[in-house]
Design a protein around this motif. Sequence first.
Motif, PDB file in Angstrom:
ATOM      1  N   UNK A 282       0.946  -1.236   0.559  1.00  0.00           N
ATOM      2  CA  UNK A 282       0.103   0.008  -0.140  1.00  0.00           C
ATOM      3  C   UNK A 282       0.735   1.296  -0.062  1.00  0.00           C
ATOM      4  N   UNK A 283       1.764   1.130   0.294  1.00  0.00           N
ATOM      5  CA  UNK A 283       3.213   2.385   0.890  1.00  0.00           C
ATOM      6  C   UNK A 283       3.441   2.608  -0.732  1.00  0.00           C
ATOM      7  N   UNK A 284       4.259   1.128  -1.065  1.00  0.00           N
ATOM      8  CA  UNK A 284       4.779   1.683  -2.615  1.00  0.00           C
ATOM      9  C   UNK A 284       3.501   1.853  -3.114  1.00  0.00           C
ATOM     10  N   UNK A 285       2.880   1.640  -3.557  1.00  0.00           N
ATOM     11  CA  UNK A 285       1.504   2.218  -4.351  1.00  0.00           C
ATOM     12  C   UNK A 285       1.279   3.692  -4.169  1.00  0.00           C
ATOM     13  N   UNK A 286       1.106   4.052  -3.475  1.00  0.00           N
ATOM     14  CA  UNK A 286       0.852   5.807  -2.370  1.00  0.00           C
ATOM     15  C   UNK A 286       2.007   6.372  -3.588  1.00  0.00           C
ATOM     16  N   UNK A 287       3.215   5.993  -2.777  1.00  0.00           N
ATOM     17  CA  UNK A 287       4.476   6.469  -2.894  1.00  0.00           C
ATOM     18  C   UNK A 287       4.655   7.356  -3.935  1.00  0.00           C
ATOM     19  N   UNK A 288       4.388   6.165  -4.672  1.00  0.00           N
ATOM     20  CA  UNK A 288       4.735   6.140  -6.409  1.00  0.00           C
ATOM     21  C   UNK A 288       3.143   6.633  -7.624  1.00  0.00           C
ATOM     22  N   UNK A 289       1.981   7.082  -6.619  1.00  0.00           N
ATOM     23  CA  UNK A 289       0.890   7.280  -7.324  1.00  0.00           C
ATOM     24  C   UNK A 289       0.731   6.258  -8.289  1.00  0.00           C
ATOM     25  N   UNK A 290       0.035   4.877  -8.133  1.00  0.00           N
ATOM     26  CA  UNK A 290      -0.097   4.126  -9.060  1.00  0.00           C
ATOM     27  C   UNK A 290      -1.839   4.233  -8.473  1.00  0.00           C
ATOM     28  N   UNK A 291      -2.610   4.122  -9.937  1.00  0.00           N
ATOM     29  CA  UNK A 291      -3.905   4.537  -9.928  1.00  0.00           C
ATOM     30  C   UNK A 291      -4.464   2.996  -9.291  1.00  0.00           C
ATOM     31  N   UNK A 292      -5.646   3.241  -8.208  1.00  0.00           N
ATOM     32  CA  UNK A 292      -6.315   1.680  -8.013  1.00  0.00           C
ATOM     33  C   UNK A 292      -7.944   1.888  -7.987  1.00  0.00           C
ATOM     34  N   UNK A 293      -7.822   0.591  -9.332  1.00  0.00           N
ATOM     35  CA  UNK A 293      -9.333   0.882  -9.817  1.00  0.00           C
ATOM     36  C   UNK A 293      -9.921   0.210  -8.803  1.00  0.00           C
ATOM     37  N   UNK A 294      -9.515  -0.547  -7.885  1.00  0.00           N
ATOM     38  CA  UNK A 294     -10.953  -1.571  -7.210  1.00  0.00           C
ATOM     39  C   UNK A 294      -8.920  -2.149  -6.089  1.00  0.00           C
ATOM     40  N   UNK A 295     -10.422  -1.594  -4.457  1.00  0.00           N
ATOM     41  CA  UNK A 295      -9.583  -2.281  -3.979  1.00  0.00           C
ATOM     42  C   UNK A 295     -10.098  -2.869  -2.921  1.00  0.00           C
TER      43      UNK A 295
ATOM     44  N   UNK B 285      -1.864  -5.162 -12.737  1.00  0.00           N
ATOM     45  CA  UNK B 285      -1.826  -5.870 -11.651  1.00  0.00           C
ATOM     46  C   UNK B 285      -3.431  -6.764 -10.696  1.00  0.00           C
ATOM     47  N   UNK B 286      -3.486  -7.152 -10.046  1.00  0.00           N
ATOM     48  CA  UNK B 286      -3.975  -8.264  -9.604  1.00  0.00           C
ATOM     49  C   UNK B 286      -3.442  -8.411  -8.059  1.00  0.00           C
ATOM     50  N   UNK B 287      -3.090  -7.314  -6.541  1.00  0.00           N
ATOM     51  CA  UNK B 287      -2.630  -8.051  -5.850  1.00  0.00           C
ATOM     52  C   UNK B 287      -3.273  -8.662  -4.698  1.00  0.00           C
ATOM     53  N   UNK B 288      -2.946  -9.826  -4.110  1.00  0.00           N
ATOM     54  CA  UNK B 288      -4.296 -10.101  -3.080  1.00  0.00           C
ATOM     55  C   UNK B 288      -3.176 -11.031  -1.968  1.00  0.00           C
ATOM     56  N   UNK B 289      -3.839 -10.542  -0.712  1.00  0.00           N
ATOM     57  CA  UNK B 289      -3.646 -11.479  -0.078  1.00  0.00           C
ATOM     58  C   UNK B 289      -4.534 -12.722   0.634  1.00  0.00           C
TER      59      UNK B 289
END
Length: 336
Positions: A116-129, A154-158
């Motif tokens: 989540x921090x990596x996505x936010x720091x690099x302003x990567x858009x999120x389609x669904x969360x 990408x789809x990232x899942x845990x």
Amino acid sequence: MNYKYRLALAAVVVTSITACSSGADSRRQAAQDFNYLDTPALESWTLPAGAQPFSNTNYTIPQRVYKGEVGTKVDIRPPLQVLELIPGVTSAIDGQGVTLFMPSSNELMKIWHVTQQLIADNKVGIVKQSADRIDTDWVSWTNEDEDTKISSRYTIEKSPNINSYRITLTDWREDGKVKPVSADNKRRYSILMTNLVMAKYDNMSREQARIAAAEQLKNVPIMMGTDRSGLPIIIARASYDDMWERLPVMLQKLGFTVEDRNRSQGLIDVKYRQPDDAFWTKLGTKPMNLTNDKYRILVGDLGNRTSLNITDNDGKPVTESVLNSIAPVFGAAFAK
């Protein structure tokens, strides 16, 4: 949104992510040329007049259709591997993406927060969360060994029930046009995204360890002692690992320039330039009895303590009086 790929983990590390040469041509093409593509097709042998037919099956070329790329479409780059930067983690790579099996639920939550921090720091858009899934917008890659502009989603899942974390490449673009992704590119860019997360996790863990070590070493008792031979040394009541992390920063504050370090041998080569009188007044100690010269600091592991000794530019140990002048300065510097 754009995310520029610039891993140089020393470049851990990460120099293994790309091939040794540079540029798309040298990494994707043959060593010389593609003249082999102009090779004429095989023809049936025509016997000269009067010759007797003869056949031998030892050298017969099988007639079959071979699948695979040829020419400039052949990708000669070595396959990527998932970086092993998190202790206890195992990885599995399949045709769709990469799965990491974390050693505990705590580690799973850590890597999720890192993502989540990596996505936010690099302003990567999120389609669904959701709580356990993130679908990213387009991630644009700036990569020297590609001859087109690459973007991917990408789809990232845990999965908390099995402590697994998965990255799957779902969409692919080349020069802004959506195209089917090849199996090789799907593998490469799924691993690449995984390695970015792993590298971010490793960097954050190292920073947290550095801060923790600094807090522990704020009040490190420093005293004089002797080694097994009875020679004078400085003793710090802190572990070798903690001292090794903190020493370079402390030395720089005291006028030392660290020129080289060897952790396995416990050696730190420094160059000293004495600060002005105002510095010593602020530190609250007398100046060290050192001249502006090069020195070597010998760091020894004594279990829960660490020994420090200093040799001059000729490799000779400094005198006990010099060590006596250094010990209180080191103690005051660690307390800052």
